[in-house]
Write a protein that holds these residues in place. Structure first.
Motif, PDB file in Angstrom:
ATOM      1  N   ASN A 198       0.813  -1.218   0.000  1.00 18.88           N
ATOM      2  CA  ASN A 198       0.000   0.000   0.000  1.00 18.88           C
ATOM      3  C   ASN A 198       0.849   1.272   0.000  1.00 18.88           C
ATOM      4  N   LEU A 199       1.935   1.277   0.768  1.00 18.22           N
ATOM      5  CA  LEU A 199       2.766   2.482   0.840  1.00 18.22           C
ATOM      6  C   LEU A 199       3.419   2.788  -0.501  1.00 18.22           C
ATOM      7  N   THR A 200       3.865   1.752  -1.202  1.00 20.53           N
ATOM      8  CA  THR A 200       4.440   1.968  -2.535  1.00 20.53           C
ATOM      9  C   THR A 200       3.381   2.477  -3.498  1.00 20.53           C
ATOM     10  N   GLY A 201       2.185   1.892  -3.444  1.00 19.31           N
ATOM     11  CA  GLY A 201       1.091   2.357  -4.294  1.00 19.31           C
ATOM     12  C   GLY A 201       0.709   3.794  -3.999  1.00 19.31           C
ATOM     13  N   ASN A 202       0.668   4.151  -2.704  1.00 21.87           N
ATOM     14  CA  ASN A 202       0.346   5.532  -2.326  1.00 21.87           C
ATOM     15  C   ASN A 202       1.428   6.509  -2.788  1.00 21.87           C
ATOM     16  N   TYR A 203       2.678   6.067  -2.692  1.00 20.52           N
ATOM     17  CA  TYR A 203       3.781   6.922  -3.148  1.00 20.52           C
ATOM     18  C   TYR A 203       3.646   7.230  -4.635  1.00 20.52           C
ATOM     19  N   VAL A 204       3.388   6.216  -5.444  1.00 21.83           N
ATOM     20  CA  VAL A 204       3.253   6.416  -6.892  1.00 21.83           C
ATOM     21  C   VAL A 204       2.025   7.271  -7.202  1.00 21.83           C
ATOM     22  N   PHE A 205       0.942   7.075  -6.439  1.00 23.31           N
ATOM     23  CA  PHE A 205      -0.275   7.861  -6.658  1.00 23.31           C
ATOM     24  C   PHE A 205      -0.017   9.343  -6.385  1.00 23.31           C
ATOM     25  N   PHE A 206       0.585   9.645  -5.235  1.00 18.48           N
ATOM     26  CA  PHE A 206       0.845  11.046  -4.898  1.00 18.48           C
ATOM     27  C   PHE A 206       1.864  11.673  -5.856  1.00 18.48           C
ATOM     28  N   LEU A 207       2.812  10.874  -6.314  1.00 22.22           N
ATOM     29  CA  LEU A 207       3.780  11.377  -7.288  1.00 22.22           C
ATOM     30  C   LEU A 207       3.083  11.720  -8.604  1.00 22.22           C
ATOM     31  N   GLY A 208       2.141  10.864  -9.010  1.00 23.35           N
ATOM     32  CA  GLY A 208       1.380  11.156 -10.218  1.00 23.35           C
ATOM     33  C   GLY A 208       0.483  12.382 -10.057  1.00 23.35           C
ATOM     34  N   ALA A 209      -0.119  12.535  -8.865  1.00 24.55           N
ATOM     35  CA  ALA A 209      -0.962  13.706  -8.603  1.00 24.55           C
ATOM     36  C   ALA A 209      -0.133  14.986  -8.636  1.00 24.55           C
ATOM     37  N   TYR A 210       1.073  14.907  -8.096  1.00 23.71           N
ATOM     38  CA  TYR A 210       1.980  16.069  -8.134  1.00 23.71           C
ATOM     39  C   TYR A 210       2.301  16.465  -9.565  1.00 23.71           C
ATOM     40  N   ARG A 211       2.574  15.477 -10.415  1.00 21.51           N
ATOM     41  CA  ARG A 211       2.881  15.764 -11.815  1.00 21.51           C
ATOM     42  C   ARG A 211       1.656  16.336 -12.531  1.00 21.51           C
ATOM     43  N   ALA A 212       0.456  15.832 -12.205  1.00 18.77           N
ATOM     44  CA  ALA A 212      -0.770  16.345 -12.826  1.00 18.77           C
ATOM     45  C   ALA A 212      -0.991  17.806 -12.456  1.00 18.77           C
ATOM     46  N   LEU A 213      -0.752  18.155 -11.200  1.00 24.46           N
ATOM     47  CA  LEU A 213      -0.905  19.552 -10.772  1.00 24.46           C
ATOM     48  C   LEU A 213       0.117  20.450 -11.449  1.00 24.46           C
ATOM     49  N   TYR A 214       1.314  19.946 -11.635  1.00 22.77           N
ATOM     50  CA  TYR A 214       2.330  20.757 -12.306  1.00 22.77           C
ATOM     51  C   TYR A 214       2.029  20.907 -13.791  1.00 22.77           C
ATOM     52  N   VAL A 215       1.381  19.927 -14.390  1.00 24.90           N
ATOM     53  CA  VAL A 215       0.935  20.095 -15.775  1.00 24.90           C
ATOM     54  C   VAL A 215      -0.060  21.250 -15.853  1.00 24.90           C
ATOM     55  N   CYS A 216      -0.985  21.320 -14.897  1.00 22.88           N
ATOM     56  CA  CYS A 216      -1.932  22.446 -14.844  1.00 22.88           C
ATOM     57  C   CYS A 216      -1.177  23.768 -14.693  1.00 22.88           C
TER      58      CYS A 216
END
Length: 244
Positions: A198-216
């Motif tokens: 779960n922690l690895t999955g959460n890490y990748v999820f938050f990393l992807g969310a960070y990249r999505a916000l930076y795309v915005c």
């Protein structure tokens, strides 16, 4: 006599108006300029606040992903499912992007975030490479993506497409290009791993969310910043979207 007085008074009034009118026009012009400047300042302030809100959300999401990853490593004494190649690329990204850290001061928040991102990236690499317990859990056999093949093309592209040709700007541009593809080794490792905690999955999820916000944020900057940086921002946003 009365008509002469009226005429004389009328002339005096007209002369008075002619004398006062330039001053009134000047005051009106000053008021108009002041209102225009105020409108421009409000517009710029609104744009800056919007950009800061997007960037702040992105920074906090990125910080949360780092906290989750460090929490996983510290509590479980394991880095299974985490790509060392991706962490090394991020360390290169922040080392080259924040090269002006000790020569250019922007704000306390900016300086603190730079130190946190750079320090945490180096700490994660150290844990995975040199910690006597953590390094034994690293999946070296599955983390085989040749990440060094990403570094040279990004650097060459930074030499060709940049804002201005100097060391700081070229390295900053290089860090943007490299960050857009730094997640690739991690994604490849996740595809090869059967069990993801779960922690690895959460890490990748938050990393992807960070990249999505930076795309915005990049989309916003594309329309409101200098046209000279549009190619750089467009490439990074497009590359990030394609990868994710």
């Amino acid at each position: 006599m009365k008509d002469q007085k009226l005429t004389k008074h009328h002339v005096q009034v007209n002369n008075h108006q002619m004398i006062q009118y330039p001053h009134q026009r000047y005051r009106h012009h000053c008021t108009y300029v002041s209102q225009a400047r105020s409108s421009v300042k409000k517009k710029k302030k609104t744009q800056i606040e919007a950009m800061n809100l997007i960037r702040l959300s992105g920074d906090m999401t990125h910080l949360l992903s780092i906290i989750v990853l460090l929490l996983k490593i510290r509590t479980t004494k394991s880095c299974s499912g985490i790509s060392l190649k991706t962490q090394e690329l991020y360390a290169i990204v922040f080392a080259t992007r924040y090269i002006e850290l000790f020569t250019r001061y922007i704000s306390l928040y900016n300086t603190l975030m730079k130190l946190v991102f750079l320090g945490s990236s180096l700490a994660i690499v150290w844990y995975m490479r040199y910690h006597k317990v953590v390094k034994q859990t690293y999946n070296k056999e599955k983390d085989t993506f040749r990440h060094y093949f990403l570094v040279l093309p990004c650097f060459v592209l930074a030499l060709l497409v940049h804002n201005s040709f100097n060391v700081v700007e070229v390295l900053w541009t290089f860090s943007l290009y490299l960050e857009a593809v730094a997640i690739l080794p991690q994604l490849v490792l996740l595809q090869r791993s059967r069990n993801i905690d779960n922690l690895t999955g959460n890490y990748v999820f938050f990393l992807g969310a960070y990249r999505a916000l930076y795309v915005c944020n990049w989309v916003y900057r594309y329309f409101f910043e200098d046209h000279r940086v549009r190619w750089i921002l467009s490439f990074e946003a497009h590359a990030t979207l394609q990868i994710y």
